[in-house]
Design a protein around this motif. Sequence first.
Motif, PDB file in Angstrom:
ATOM      1  N   LEU A 111     -39.275  68.041  46.133  1.00 43.05           N
ATOM      2  CA  LEU A 111     -39.938  68.797  45.066  1.00 43.05           C
ATOM      3  C   LEU A 111     -40.743  67.878  44.138  1.00 43.05           C
ATOM      4  N   ASP A 112     -40.303  66.624  44.028  1.00 43.52           N
ATOM      5  CA  ASP A 112     -41.032  65.648  43.218  1.00 43.52           C
ATOM      6  C   ASP A 112     -42.332  65.212  43.886  1.00 43.52           C
ATOM      7  N   ASN A 113     -42.358  65.283  45.221  1.00 44.03           N
ATOM      8  CA  ASN A 113     -43.486  64.714  45.958  1.00 44.03           C
ATOM      9  C   ASN A 113     -44.364  65.729  46.681  1.00 44.03           C
ATOM     10  N   GLN A 114     -43.937  66.991  46.726  1.00 43.68           N
ATOM     11  CA  GLN A 114     -44.722  68.008  47.408  1.00 43.68           C
ATOM     12  C   GLN A 114     -44.815  69.264  46.546  1.00 43.68           C
ATOM     13  N   ASP A 115     -45.878  70.015  46.752  1.00 40.78           N
ATOM     14  CA  ASP A 115     -46.038  71.293  46.054  1.00 40.78           C
ATOM     15  C   ASP A 115     -45.412  72.381  46.929  1.00 40.78           C
ATOM     16  N   ILE A 116     -44.084  72.513  46.843  1.00 42.27           N
ATOM     17  CA  ILE A 116     -43.334  73.409  47.722  1.00 42.27           C
ATOM     18  C   ILE A 116     -43.233  74.792  47.089  1.00 42.27           C
ATOM     19  N   ARG A 117     -43.604  75.802  47.854  1.00 49.34           N
ATOM     20  CA  ARG A 117     -43.575  77.181  47.350  1.00 49.34           C
ATOM     21  C   ARG A 117     -42.259  77.872  47.693  1.00 49.34           C
ATOM     22  N   PHE A 118     -41.677  77.525  48.848  1.00 52.88           N
ATOM     23  CA  PHE A 118     -40.408  78.144  49.262  1.00 52.88           C
ATOM     24  C   PHE A 118     -39.501  77.069  49.851  1.00 52.88           C
ATOM     25  N   MET A 119     -38.283  76.982  49.338  1.00 54.06           N
ATOM     26  CA  MET A 119     -37.324  75.981  49.828  1.00 54.06           C
ATOM     27  C   MET A 119     -35.955  76.614  49.990  1.00 54.06           C
ATOM     28  N   ARG A 120     -35.307  76.280  51.105  1.00 54.66           N
ATOM     29  CA  ARG A 120     -33.906  76.643  51.280  1.00 54.66           C
ATOM     30  C   ARG A 120     -33.081  75.367  51.257  1.00 54.66           C
ATOM     31  N   ILE A 121     -32.049  75.364  50.430  1.00 53.59           N
ATOM     32  CA  ILE A 121     -31.113  74.242  50.335  1.00 53.59           C
ATOM     33  C   ILE A 121     -29.738  74.769  50.727  1.00 53.59           C
ATOM     34  N   HIS A 122     -29.132  74.157  51.712  1.00 53.22           N
ATOM     35  CA  HIS A 122     -27.835  74.646  52.198  1.00 53.22           C
ATOM     36  C   HIS A 122     -26.804  73.530  52.111  1.00 53.22           C
ATOM     37  N   LEU A 123     -25.708  73.806  51.425  1.00 56.26           N
ATOM     38  CA  LEU A 123     -24.596  72.851  51.313  1.00 56.26           C
ATOM     39  C   LEU A 123     -23.506  73.271  52.295  1.00 56.26           C
ATOM     40  N   GLN A 124     -23.230  72.421  53.265  1.00 54.53           N
ATOM     41  CA  GLN A 124     -22.340  72.792  54.358  1.00 54.53           C
ATOM     42  C   GLN A 124     -20.865  72.513  54.087  1.00 54.53           C
ATOM     43  N   SER A 125     -20.568  71.616  53.144  1.00 59.32           N
ATOM     44  CA  SER A 125     -19.174  71.189  52.958  1.00 59.32           C
ATOM     45  C   SER A 125     -18.199  72.325  52.651  1.00 59.32           C
ATOM     46  N   PRO A 126     -18.542  73.307  51.789  1.00 59.11           N
ATOM     47  CA  PRO A 126     -17.584  74.398  51.562  1.00 59.11           C
ATOM     48  C   PRO A 126     -17.215  75.130  52.848  1.00 59.11           C
ATOM     49  N   GLY A 127     -18.197  75.434  53.681  1.00 60.59           N
ATOM     50  CA  GLY A 127     -17.910  76.122  54.935  1.00 60.59           C
ATOM     51  C   GLY A 127     -17.071  75.281  55.878  1.00 60.59           C
ATOM     52  N   THR A 128     -17.405  74.003  55.982  1.00 62.38           N
ATOM     53  CA  THR A 128     -16.660  73.098  56.854  1.00 62.38           C
ATOM     54  C   THR A 128     -15.214  72.950  56.384  1.00 62.38           C
ATOM     55  N   ASN A 129     -15.019  72.819  55.076  1.00 60.74           N
ATOM     56  CA  ASN A 129     -13.665  72.662  54.546  1.00 60.74           C
ATOM     57  C   ASN A 129     -12.868  73.962  54.612  1.00 60.74           C
ATOM     58  N   GLY A 130     -13.567  75.106  54.489  1.00 66.67           N
ATOM     59  CA  GLY A 130     -12.886  76.381  54.680  1.00 66.67           C
ATOM     60  C   GLY A 130     -12.366  76.523  56.096  1.00 66.67           C
ATOM     61  N   GLU A 131     -13.181  76.094  57.054  1.00 64.24           N
ATOM     62  CA  GLU A 131     -12.758  76.113  58.459  1.00 64.24           C
ATOM     63  C   GLU A 131     -11.578  75.173  58.675  1.00 64.24           C
ATOM     64  N   SER A 132     -11.610  74.031  58.026  1.00 64.61           N
ATOM     65  CA  SER A 132     -10.524  73.061  58.158  1.00 64.61           C
ATOM     66  C   SER A 132      -9.200  73.629  57.659  1.00 64.61           C
ATOM     67  N   VAL A 133      -9.242  74.342  56.526  1.00 65.96           N
ATOM     68  CA  VAL A 133      -8.024  74.962  55.999  1.00 65.96           C
ATOM     69  C   VAL A 133      -7.483  75.979  56.992  1.00 65.96           C
ATOM     70  N   ALA A 134      -8.371  76.732  57.617  1.00 64.90           N
ATOM     71  CA  ALA A 134      -7.949  77.787  58.536  1.00 64.90           C
ATOM     72  C   ALA A 134      -7.361  77.239  59.838  1.00 64.90           C
ATOM     73  N   LEU A 135      -7.940  76.172  60.345  1.00 60.86           N
ATOM     74  CA  LEU A 135      -7.604  75.744  61.708  1.00 60.86           C
ATOM     75  C   LEU A 135      -6.884  74.403  61.811  1.00 60.86           C
ATOM     76  N   HIS A 136      -6.931  73.597  60.762  1.00 60.69           N
ATOM     77  CA  HIS A 136      -6.399  72.236  60.896  1.00 60.69           C
ATOM     78  C   HIS A 136      -5.515  71.817  59.724  1.00 60.69           C
ATOM     79  N   SER A 137      -4.773  72.762  59.161  1.00 64.60           N
ATOM     80  CA  SER A 137      -3.951  72.402  57.992  1.00 64.60           C
ATOM     81  C   SER A 137      -2.518  72.917  58.103  1.00 64.60           C
ATOM     82  N   ALA A 138      -2.041  73.059  59.314  1.00 66.08           N
ATOM     83  CA  ALA A 138      -0.714  73.644  59.521  1.00 66.08           C
ATOM     84  C   ALA A 138       0.384  72.877  58.796  1.00 66.08           C
ATOM     85  N   ASP A 139       0.210  71.553  58.637  1.00 68.04           N
ATOM     86  CA  ASP A 139       1.247  70.730  58.011  1.00 68.04           C
ATOM     87  C   ASP A 139       0.937  70.410  56.557  1.00 68.04           C
TER      88      ASP A 139
END
Length: 305
Positions: free
Chosen positions: A64-92
């Motif tokens: 955004l500092d270097n381009q005149d962007i009209r439409f941008m999507r920003i996606h943060l993946q960590s919440p989804g990845t950690n939610g999956e981890s709680v569901a499938l890899h946290s039995a102990d």
Amino acid sequence: MLHQGSLFISSENKMVQEVVSTKHTSAFVVNTSAYRSVARGFNTSIMDSNLSDKDVVNNAIMLLDNQDIRFMRIHLQSPGTNGESVALHSADKSYSNNIWAPGSPYMDAIESADKLLGDFVSFLKESGKWANTILIVTSDHGQSDNGWHPMLDENSWITPLLFVGKGIARNRELPYFEHTDLAPTILWLLGMQPLKTESGKGIIIREIKEEYSSGGFYHPRFIKKINQQIKEYSILLAKLTLASDKNFAIANVVASLENQNLTPEPFYHQDRIMEWHNAGSAEHLIEANELILNRMRELVKKNSL
């Protein structure tokens, strides 16, 4: 659906960024390669699973500092990845099957995302871009309290959604919105022509703007209805499949419904999503599903399952 603005996904459909990119600069920043299928058409795309959520926001700010962007999507993946981890890899773990328990990595990721959102808004204000920006905060899926987003958990269907910025009504709450509505609404906000899609397309939600009244707001709620149908279908199918082990007459009916021997169309569940366009319209898709559900309900009732 989010990018194509339609229930009827097709390689022939244009995505929202492909329309924007014909006249303006667009960008997508995400820390996973899982979204390559929706990255088509962005002028600039950063997709790197080695990036942290903070890196994603920093890269977005740099663009955004270097381009005149009209439409941008920003996606943060960590919440989804950690939610999956709680569901499938946290039995102990102490937070097993509970994303809200103390020590849950999902909680850490969400709190971090909140802070990064604050950092991003601060940048927009300090750079003078805030006054002419419309910020949309949402998610591509909901979140089960047990972690991840299983289809049968209705929390998986519900996502946060916030519009804020120039011309957006303040303190207004609308009762319903669908992912398919985002693309046409974004293009409308940008003053651009809507996507040309089949009748499964989303609608423009004009009521988000202060110049439009929200009185009498109505939404057909197609996705909610289809989700409800898919959930019921899965439960009925499980009951009938278990009963089929001792009653092969039921097994024949179940197979016939799947093979369209008893109904003119299949049940349009999530595994057939690329066939949904065959229904012709969202209304007919729901009607076709209801026909099969009625047969299944009758069979379950008849056999006291």
